[in-house]
Scaffold this motif. Structure first.
Motif, PDB file in Angstrom:
ATOM      1  N   GLY A   1      13.268  54.984  -5.517  1.00  0.00           N
ATOM      2  CA  GLY A   1      13.921  56.244  -5.860  1.00  0.00           C
ATOM      3  C   GLY A   1      14.638  56.880  -4.684  1.00  0.00           C
ATOM      4  N   LEU A   2      14.894  56.105  -3.631  1.00  0.00           N
ATOM      5  CA  LEU A   2      15.475  56.665  -2.413  1.00  0.00           C
ATOM      6  C   LEU A   2      16.951  56.339  -2.228  1.00  0.00           C
ATOM      7  N   LEU A   3      17.454  55.316  -2.900  1.00  0.00           N
ATOM      8  CA  LEU A   3      18.862  54.937  -2.776  1.00  0.00           C
ATOM      9  C   LEU A   3      19.555  55.132  -4.117  1.00  0.00           C
ATOM     10  N   TYR A   4      20.805  55.597  -4.053  1.00  0.00           N
ATOM     11  CA  TYR A   4      21.585  55.835  -5.263  1.00  0.00           C
ATOM     12  C   TYR A   4      22.989  55.289  -5.073  1.00  0.00           C
ATOM     13  N   ALA A   5      23.603  54.920  -6.175  1.00  0.00           N
ATOM     14  CA  ALA A   5      24.996  54.482  -6.132  1.00  0.00           C
ATOM     15  C   ALA A   5      25.831  55.610  -5.533  1.00  0.00           C
ATOM     16  N   GLY A   6      26.698  55.256  -4.596  1.00  0.00           N
ATOM     17  CA  GLY A   6      27.544  56.251  -3.938  1.00  0.00           C
ATOM     18  C   GLY A   6      27.004  56.726  -2.607  1.00  0.00           C
ATOM     19  N   ASP A   7      25.740  56.433  -2.296  1.00  0.00           N
ATOM     20  CA  ASP A   7      25.185  56.825  -0.994  1.00  0.00           C
ATOM     21  C   ASP A   7      25.937  56.108   0.117  1.00  0.00           C
ATOM     22  N   LYS A   8      26.243  56.835   1.181  1.00  0.00           N
ATOM     23  CA  LYS A   8      26.937  56.276   2.338  1.00  0.00           C
ATOM     24  C   LYS A   8      25.898  55.742   3.321  1.00  0.00           C
ATOM     25  N   LEU A   9      26.114  54.516   3.797  1.00  0.00           N
ATOM     26  CA  LEU A   9      25.230  53.939   4.808  1.00  0.00           C
ATOM     27  C   LEU A   9      25.809  54.239   6.183  1.00  0.00           C
ATOM     28  N   VAL A  10      24.987  54.819   7.050  1.00  0.00           N
ATOM     29  CA  VAL A  10      25.413  55.146   8.403  1.00  0.00           C
ATOM     30  C   VAL A  10      24.824  54.136   9.388  1.00  0.00           C
ATOM     31  N   GLU A  11      23.562  53.773   9.140  1.00  0.00           N
ATOM     32  CA  GLU A  11      22.834  52.898  10.036  1.00  0.00           C
ATOM     33  C   GLU A  11      21.890  52.043   9.216  1.00  0.00           C
ATOM     34  N   VAL A  12      21.723  50.768   9.594  1.00  0.00           N
ATOM     35  CA  VAL A  12      20.759  49.890   8.930  1.00  0.00           C
ATOM     36  C   VAL A  12      19.917  49.232  10.016  1.00  0.00           C
ATOM     37  N   ASN A  13      18.617  49.420   9.945  1.00  0.00           N
ATOM     38  CA  ASN A  13      17.689  48.865  10.944  1.00  0.00           C
ATOM     39  C   ASN A  13      18.101  49.236  12.367  1.00  0.00           C
ATOM     40  N   GLY A  14      18.583  50.459  12.547  1.00  0.00           N
ATOM     41  CA  GLY A  14      18.957  50.946  13.863  1.00  0.00           C
ATOM     42  C   GLY A  14      20.342  50.524  14.329  1.00  0.00           C
ATOM     43  N   VAL A  15      21.080  49.801  13.478  1.00  0.00           N
ATOM     44  CA  VAL A  15      22.414  49.325  13.843  1.00  0.00           C
ATOM     45  C   VAL A  15      23.463  50.160  13.108  1.00  0.00           C
ATOM     46  N   PRO A  16      24.365  50.851  13.825  1.00  0.00           N
ATOM     47  CA  PRO A  16      25.427  51.602  13.153  1.00  0.00           C
ATOM     48  C   PRO A  16      26.320  50.644  12.354  1.00  0.00           C
ATOM     49  N   VAL A  17      26.703  51.051  11.136  1.00  0.00           N
ATOM     50  CA  VAL A  17      27.502  50.169  10.275  1.00  0.00           C
ATOM     51  C   VAL A  17      28.975  50.539  10.247  1.00  0.00           C
ATOM     52  N   GLU A  18      29.361  51.599  10.952  1.00  0.00           N
ATOM     53  CA  GLU A  18      30.769  51.999  10.966  1.00  0.00           C
ATOM     54  C   GLU A  18      31.609  50.863  11.552  1.00  0.00           C
ATOM     55  N   GLY A  19      32.649  50.484  10.834  1.00  0.00           N
ATOM     56  CA  GLY A  19      33.544  49.426  11.284  1.00  0.00           C
ATOM     57  C   GLY A  19      33.106  48.025  10.905  1.00  0.00           C
ATOM     58  N   LEU A  20      31.894  47.881  10.361  1.00  0.00           N
ATOM     59  CA  LEU A  20      31.419  46.559   9.954  1.00  0.00           C
ATOM     60  C   LEU A  20      31.895  46.237   8.536  1.00  0.00           C
ATOM     61  N   GLU A  21      31.984  44.961   8.250  1.00  0.00           N
ATOM     62  CA  GLU A  21      32.312  44.503   6.912  1.00  0.00           C
ATOM     63  C   GLU A  21      31.034  44.508   6.076  1.00  0.00           C
ATOM     64  N   PRO A  22      31.146  44.673   4.744  1.00  0.00           N
ATOM     65  CA  PRO A  22      29.936  44.653   3.904  1.00  0.00           C
ATOM     66  C   PRO A  22      29.086  43.393   4.102  1.00  0.00           C
ATOM     67  N   GLU A  23      29.722  42.245   4.331  1.00  0.00           N
ATOM     68  CA  GLU A  23      28.980  40.996   4.541  1.00  0.00           C
ATOM     69  C   GLU A  23      28.119  41.082   5.808  1.00  0.00           C
ATOM     70  N   GLN A  24      28.652  41.733   6.841  1.00  0.00           N
ATOM     71  CA  GLN A  24      27.899  41.892   8.081  1.00  0.00           C
ATOM     72  C   GLN A  24      26.694  42.811   7.868  1.00  0.00           C
ATOM     73  N   VAL A  25      26.898  43.860   7.069  1.00  0.00           N
ATOM     74  CA  VAL A  25      25.795  44.788   6.787  1.00  0.00           C
ATOM     75  C   VAL A  25      24.719  44.068   5.988  1.00  0.00           C
ATOM     76  N   ILE A  26      25.112  43.215   5.047  1.00  0.00           N
ATOM     77  CA  ILE A  26      24.146  42.463   4.244  1.00  0.00           C
ATOM     78  C   ILE A  26      23.282  41.590   5.161  1.00  0.00           C
ATOM     79  N   ASN A  27      23.895  40.995   6.185  1.00  0.00           N
ATOM     80  CA  ASN A  27      23.122  40.166   7.121  1.00  0.00           C
ATOM     81  C   ASN A  27      22.105  40.992   7.891  1.00  0.00           C
ATOM     82  N   ILE A  28      22.409  42.259   8.164  1.00  0.00           N
ATOM     83  CA  ILE A  28      21.472  43.141   8.868  1.00  0.00           C
ATOM     84  C   ILE A  28      20.293  43.505   7.953  1.00  0.00           C
ATOM     85  N   LEU A  29      20.621  43.684   6.666  1.00  0.00           N
ATOM     86  CA  LEU A  29      19.584  44.039   5.695  1.00  0.00           C
ATOM     87  C   LEU A  29      18.572  42.919   5.583  1.00  0.00           C
TER      88      LEU A  29
END
Length: 195
Positions: free
Chosen positions: A167-195
């Motif tokens: 119940g913590l994530l919703y469609a439309g939520d903006k991701l700023v950081e994943v596992n301590g890594v800023p996602v600004e400028g990254l491609e979605p595929e790169q963010v998926i690899n961090i997840l």
């Protein structure tokens, strides 16, 4: 729990909403809001965790064991007492079991959240820090790049998945950081690899 009480309140408010009582519509919308629902889920999870959380009886089992051995030395020496003293003095029990117990009992296994970033924009409406623990299971959400802003956002949350159950994530939520890594400028595929 709290969710049940909220559901009952929403049912009552929906009846009043149909009668157009002053302020009821606003209260109804507030109680149905995603952030309040998520907050209540977190509250219930914490209450459940705190109610079931095991706590050690003692932090110093090895010292207590030595004290028991000394007390047993002064007791009348039956076969059972000799066997108990031998067990409590055995290196397997002292070094392995009691030492492991004391080590675990003295540690704090509470999750720790990273500090809020210093560069939070002043015009941000709200920011949430979400901590989801995955155990070889998919997140249950997809991400995409927003066409206009270029932000990485949650595209959809798959029903029944980890993200949905939390119940913590919703469609439309903006991701700023994943596992301590800023996602600004990254491609979605790169963010998926961090997840």
């Amino acid at each position: 729990g709290v969710s049940h009480v909220l559901t009952l309140a929403l049912q009552e408010l929906s009846l009043l909403c149909k009668r157009d009582v002053n302020g009821v519509g606003m209260l109804y919308d507030l109680l149905r809001s995603r952030w309040l629902q998520a907050l209540l889920k977190i509250y219930e999870c914490l209450q459940h965790y705190l109610g079931r959380r095991p706590a050690p009886v003692t932090l110093q089992a090895r010292a207590l064991s030595r004290e028991v051995v000394e007390l047993l030395r002064e007791a009348p020496q039956s076969g059972d007492i000799k066997e108990l003293r031998r067990l409590l003095r055995s290196p397997h029990l002292k070094a392995a079991l009691l030492s492991a117990h004391d080590t675990v009992a003295q540690k704090d296994f509470e999750p720790t959240l990273p500090p809020l970033p210093d560069n939070i924009p002043e015009n941000e409406e709200a920011m949430r820090i979400v901590c989801l623990v995955k155990n070889n299971q998919p997140l249950g959400a997809t991400i995409k790049r927003h066409e206009i802003t270029g932000d990485i956002t949650v595209a959809r949350v798959i029903h029944g998945g980890l993200a949905d159950r939390s119940g913590l994530l919703y469609a439309g939520d903006k991701l700023v950081e994943v596992n301590g890594v800023p996602v600004e400028g990254l491609e979605p595929e790169q963010v998926i690899n961090i997840l």
